[in-house]
Design a protein around this motif. Structure first.
Motif, PDB file in Angstrom:
ATOM      1  N   GLU A  59       0.873  -1.114   0.082  1.00  0.00           N
ATOM      2  CA  GLU A  59       0.120  -0.071   0.167  1.00  0.00           C
ATOM      3  C   GLU A  59       0.905   1.199  -0.058  1.00  0.00           C
ATOM      4  O   GLU A  59       0.690   2.267  -0.775  1.00  0.00           O
ATOM      5  N   TRP A  60       1.787   1.301   0.846  1.00  0.00           N
ATOM      6  CA  TRP A  60       2.849   2.474   0.878  1.00  0.00           C
ATOM      7  C   TRP A  60       3.521   2.546  -0.255  1.00  0.00           C
ATOM      8  O   TRP A  60       3.808   3.814  -0.919  1.00  0.00           O
ATOM      9  N   THR A  61       3.886   1.529  -1.245  1.00  0.00           N
ATOM     10  CA  THR A  61       4.470   1.621  -2.467  1.00  0.00           C
ATOM     11  C   THR A  61       3.699   2.054  -3.511  1.00  0.00           C
ATOM     12  O   THR A  61       3.893   2.976  -4.300  1.00  0.00           O
ATOM     13  N   ALA A  62       2.444   1.802  -3.540  1.00  0.00           N
ATOM     14  CA  ALA A  62       1.485   2.171  -4.439  1.00  0.00           C
ATOM     15  C   ALA A  62       1.090   3.890  -4.109  1.00  0.00           C
ATOM     16  O   ALA A  62       1.035   4.567  -5.078  1.00  0.00           O
ATOM     17  N   ASN A  63       1.174   3.994  -3.029  1.00  0.00           N
ATOM     18  CA  ASN A  63       0.914   5.628  -2.663  1.00  0.00           C
ATOM     19  C   ASN A  63       2.027   6.380  -2.991  1.00  0.00           C
ATOM     20  O   ASN A  63       1.689   7.382  -3.664  1.00  0.00           O
ATOM     21  N   VAL A  64       3.418   5.928  -2.756  1.00  0.00           N
ATOM     22  CA  VAL A  64       4.440   6.654  -3.385  1.00  0.00           C
ATOM     23  C   VAL A  64       4.614   6.590  -4.779  1.00  0.00           C
ATOM     24  O   VAL A  64       4.654   7.753  -5.250  1.00  0.00           O
ATOM     25  N   THR A  65       4.008   5.668  -5.315  1.00  0.00           N
ATOM     26  CA  THR A  65       4.321   5.525  -6.935  1.00  0.00           C
ATOM     27  C   THR A  65       2.952   6.617  -7.558  1.00  0.00           C
ATOM     28  O   THR A  65       3.148   7.246  -8.415  1.00  0.00           O
ATOM     29  N   ALA A  66       1.924   6.542  -6.861  1.00  0.00           N
ATOM     30  CA  ALA A  66       0.917   7.438  -7.219  1.00  0.00           C
ATOM     31  C   ALA A  66       1.278   9.046  -6.918  1.00  0.00           C
ATOM     32  O   ALA A  66       0.879   9.929  -7.904  1.00  0.00           O
ATOM     33  N   ASP A  67       2.174   9.257  -5.632  1.00  0.00           N
ATOM     34  CA  ASP A  67       2.163  10.519  -5.740  1.00  0.00           C
ATOM     35  C   ASP A  67       3.494  10.907  -6.763  1.00  0.00           C
ATOM     36  O   ASP A  67       3.410  12.121  -7.022  1.00  0.00           O
ATOM     37  N   LEU A  68       4.498  10.119  -6.968  1.00  0.00           N
ATOM     38  CA  LEU A  68       5.279  10.300  -7.814  1.00  0.00           C
ATOM     39  C   LEU A  68       4.852  10.752  -9.165  1.00  0.00           C
ATOM     40  O   LEU A  68       5.246  11.646  -9.941  1.00  0.00           O
ATOM     41  N   LYS A  69       3.874   9.837  -9.627  1.00  0.00           N
ATOM     42  CA  LYS A  69       3.101  10.337 -11.011  1.00  0.00           C
ATOM     43  C   LYS A  69       2.429  11.399 -10.986  1.00  0.00           C
ATOM     44  O   LYS A  69       2.627  12.212 -11.719  1.00  0.00           O
ATOM     45  N   GLU A  70       1.767  11.587  -9.945  1.00  0.00           N
ATOM     46  CA  GLU A  70       0.732  13.102 -10.001  1.00  0.00           C
ATOM     47  C   GLU A  70       2.270  14.218  -9.844  1.00  0.00           C
ATOM     48  O   GLU A  70       1.819  15.018 -10.390  1.00  0.00           O
ATOM     49  N   THR A  71       3.004  14.076  -9.095  1.00  0.00           N
ATOM     50  CA  THR A  71       4.293  15.050  -9.085  1.00  0.00           C
ATOM     51  C   THR A  71       4.753  15.101 -10.525  1.00  0.00           C
ATOM     52  O   THR A  71       4.992  16.430 -10.903  1.00  0.00           O
ATOM     53  N   ARG A  72       5.092  14.211 -11.248  1.00  0.00           N
ATOM     54  CA  ARG A  72       5.553  14.121 -12.576  1.00  0.00           C
ATOM     55  C   ARG A  72       4.568  14.899 -13.482  1.00  0.00           C
ATOM     56  O   ARG A  72       4.971  15.731 -14.319  1.00  0.00           O
ATOM     57  N   ARG A  73       3.342  14.537 -13.129  1.00  0.00           N
ATOM     58  CA  ARG A  73       2.412  14.961 -14.090  1.00  0.00           C
ATOM     59  C   ARG A  73       2.226  16.588 -14.089  1.00  0.00           C
ATOM     60  O   ARG A  73       2.066  17.313 -14.890  1.00  0.00           O
ATOM     61  N   ARG A  74       2.157  16.982 -12.789  1.00  0.00           N
ATOM     62  CA  ARG A  74       1.930  18.305 -12.439  1.00  0.00           C
ATOM     63  C   ARG A  74       3.124  19.290 -12.888  1.00  0.00           C
ATOM     64  O   ARG A  74       2.934  20.083 -13.353  1.00  0.00           O
ATOM     65  N   LEU A  75       4.285  18.529 -12.813  1.00  0.00           N
ATOM     66  CA  LEU A  75       5.747  19.221 -13.137  1.00  0.00           C
ATOM     67  C   LEU A  75       5.492  19.457 -14.679  1.00  0.00           C
ATOM     68  O   LEU A  75       5.863  20.750 -15.296  1.00  0.00           O
ATOM     69  N   SER A  76       5.159  18.456 -15.273  1.00  0.00           N
ATOM     70  CA  SER A  76       5.212  18.441 -16.901  1.00  0.00           C
ATOM     71  C   SER A  76       4.104  19.677 -17.242  1.00  0.00           C
ATOM     72  O   SER A  76       4.255  20.440 -18.314  1.00  0.00           O
ATOM     73  N   VAL A  77       2.774  19.677 -16.715  1.00  0.00           N
ATOM     74  CA  VAL A  77       2.000  20.504 -16.925  1.00  0.00           C
ATOM     75  C   VAL A  77       2.444  22.213 -16.920  1.00  0.00           C
ATOM     76  O   VAL A  77       2.273  23.071 -17.328  1.00  0.00           O
ATOM     77  N   GLU A  78       3.088  22.291 -15.424  1.00  0.00           N
ATOM     78  CA  GLU A  78       3.595  23.559 -15.163  1.00  0.00           C
ATOM     79  C   GLU A  78       4.805  23.740 -16.069  1.00  0.00           C
ATOM     80  O   GLU A  78       5.024  25.078 -16.616  1.00  0.00           O
ATOM     81  N   ILE A  79       5.734  22.864 -16.485  1.00  0.00           N
ATOM     82  CA  ILE A  79       6.766  23.125 -17.727  1.00  0.00           C
ATOM     83  C   ILE A  79       5.890  23.683 -18.793  1.00  0.00           C
ATOM     84  O   ILE A  79       6.442  24.550 -19.627  1.00  0.00           O
ATOM     85  N   HIS A  80       5.095  22.728 -19.144  1.00  0.00           N
ATOM     86  CA  HIS A  80       4.325  23.078 -20.450  1.00  0.00           C
ATOM     87  C   HIS A  80       3.666  24.460 -20.800  1.00  0.00           C
ATOM     88  O   HIS A  80       3.954  25.245 -21.460  1.00  0.00           O
ATOM     89  N   ASP A  81       3.074  24.740 -19.569  1.00  0.00           N
ATOM     90  CA  ASP A  81       2.566  26.192 -19.415  1.00  0.00           C
ATOM     91  C   ASP A  81       3.399  27.169 -19.346  1.00  0.00           C
ATOM     92  O   ASP A  81       3.365  28.132 -20.109  1.00  0.00           O
ATOM     93  N   LYS A  82       4.556  27.013 -18.789  1.00  0.00           N
ATOM     94  CA  LYS A  82       5.756  27.907 -18.889  1.00  0.00           C
ATOM     95  C   LYS A  82       6.281  28.234 -20.058  1.00  0.00           C
ATOM     96  O   LYS A  82       6.348  29.396 -20.566  1.00  0.00           O
ATOM     97  N   PHE A  83       6.367  27.050 -21.099  1.00  0.00           N
ATOM     98  CA  PHE A  83       7.022  27.217 -22.291  1.00  0.00           C
ATOM     99  C   PHE A  83       5.866  27.790 -23.052  1.00  0.00           C
ATOM    100  O   PHE A  83       6.154  28.759 -23.944  1.00  0.00           O
TER     101      PHE A  83
END
Length: 305
Positions: A211-235
């Motif tokens: 469960e902890w691994t799944a939560n961490v993986t989901a958090d990492l995916k969400e963080t990566r998606r959010r960073l991608s969106v932010e970087i795309h918005d900045k570009f």
């Protein structure tokens, strides 16, 4: 040697030549075979005796195992009832269940050791003339079915034994082995319970880890998606700003080249020799102007014929 082969013990006085194969000794010998103790003091010497001993051991040892299990269960039931009464007394004193279980187990072991180890050792010390250490040594070596044969009850040539002595010793061996079997069975049950609890705890730990691994993986995916969106918005924002700046700079250049500014007219004819000499100042070609007048606002003639 002839006496020993004939089953007669040559040691002792002249009036009492005891036999190795009297009823008590034979019963004791048969008991040592099926209990797998095998002291080795007496053994068959004839071909028929050896063949019978082989068949008796192959059939008797498994059957004795069933008998031992049954006696052990009965002893466990008897001791269990007594321990249950003791546990009820401790429950009235408001003692935790774990402490009660430990105390009842210790009582079971101590009572069994007293009944099957301490008391027989005292009896053997008195009858056989052994020391306390030798008596306890014989008891433990016998009940653990090791049976070295250096100390055997009822085999001293200087003593006279009752006829029922060796059968009584074998009966003690039977009950003592059953007690030890019950103790081993109880230890096995505890180990199985501990193993089951350990497996459950390990399963819970694995579930939590998953469960902890799944939560961490989901958090990492969400963080990566959010960073991608932010970087795309900045570009996108940077590209928009660049386009805006480009359009503004283009508008300023168009304003600088409007006819409202001060222009320089040039009369061009078909004859090239009538054209005045062009001079280069920076990147602009000036017609009849000196370098000092180049700082003013001028119009560039793009098409020179």
């Amino acid at each position: 040697m002839e006496a020993v082969n004939a089953g007669v013990n040559p040691a002792g006085n002249s009036t009492n030549h005891t036999s190795h194969w009297d009823l008590g000794s034979s019963f004791f010998f048969a008991g040592t075979i099926i209990t797998t103790i095998g002291f080795g003091k007496i053994s068959p010497t004839t071909v028929g005796g050896k063949v019978f001993c082989i068949i008796y051991a192959l059939l008797g040892i498994p059957l004795f195992g069933f008998l031992l299990a049954g006696v052990g269960d009965q002893l466990g039931t008897i001791f269990g009832k007594g321990i249950a009464k003791v546990e009820d007394v401790f429950l009235e004193w408001k003692i935790s269940q774990t402490k009660i279980r430990v105390i009842s187990t210790l009582i079971f072991i101590l009572f069994g050791c007293l009944l099957f180890v301490a008391i027989p050792a005292i009896i053997f010390k008195h009858i056989e003339g052994w020391t306390a250490l030798e008596s306890i040594y014989f008891v433990v070596i016998t009940l653990t079915t090791i049976g070295f044969g250096d100390f055997v009850a009822g085999e001293s040539p200087d003593k006279e034994y009752l006829d029922w002595y060796k059968p009584a010793v074998w009966f003690w061996i039977l009950v003592g082995l059953a007690y030890f079997a019950a103790v081993l069975s109880m230890i096995g049950d505890w180990l199985r319970v501990i193993s089951r609890k350990t497996k459950e705890e390990v399963g819970e730990m694995r579930a939590h880890a998953a469960e902890w691994t799944a939560n961490v993986t989901a958090d990492l995916k969400e963080t990566r998606r959010r960073l991608s969106v932010e970087i795309h918005d900045k570009f996108q924002r940077a590209a928009s700003i660049k386009r805006k700046l480009s359009s503004e700079l283009g508008g300023q250049q168009t304003q600088e080249l409007t006819p409202g500014k001060r222009t320089l007219s040039v009369n061009l004819t078909d004859e090239k020799d009538t054209l005045p000499t062009l001079s280069k100042n920076g990147s602009l070609y000036l017609n009849g102007l000196c370098s000092q007048s180049a700082s003013g606002e001028i119009s560039v003639i793009e098409d020179i014929k």
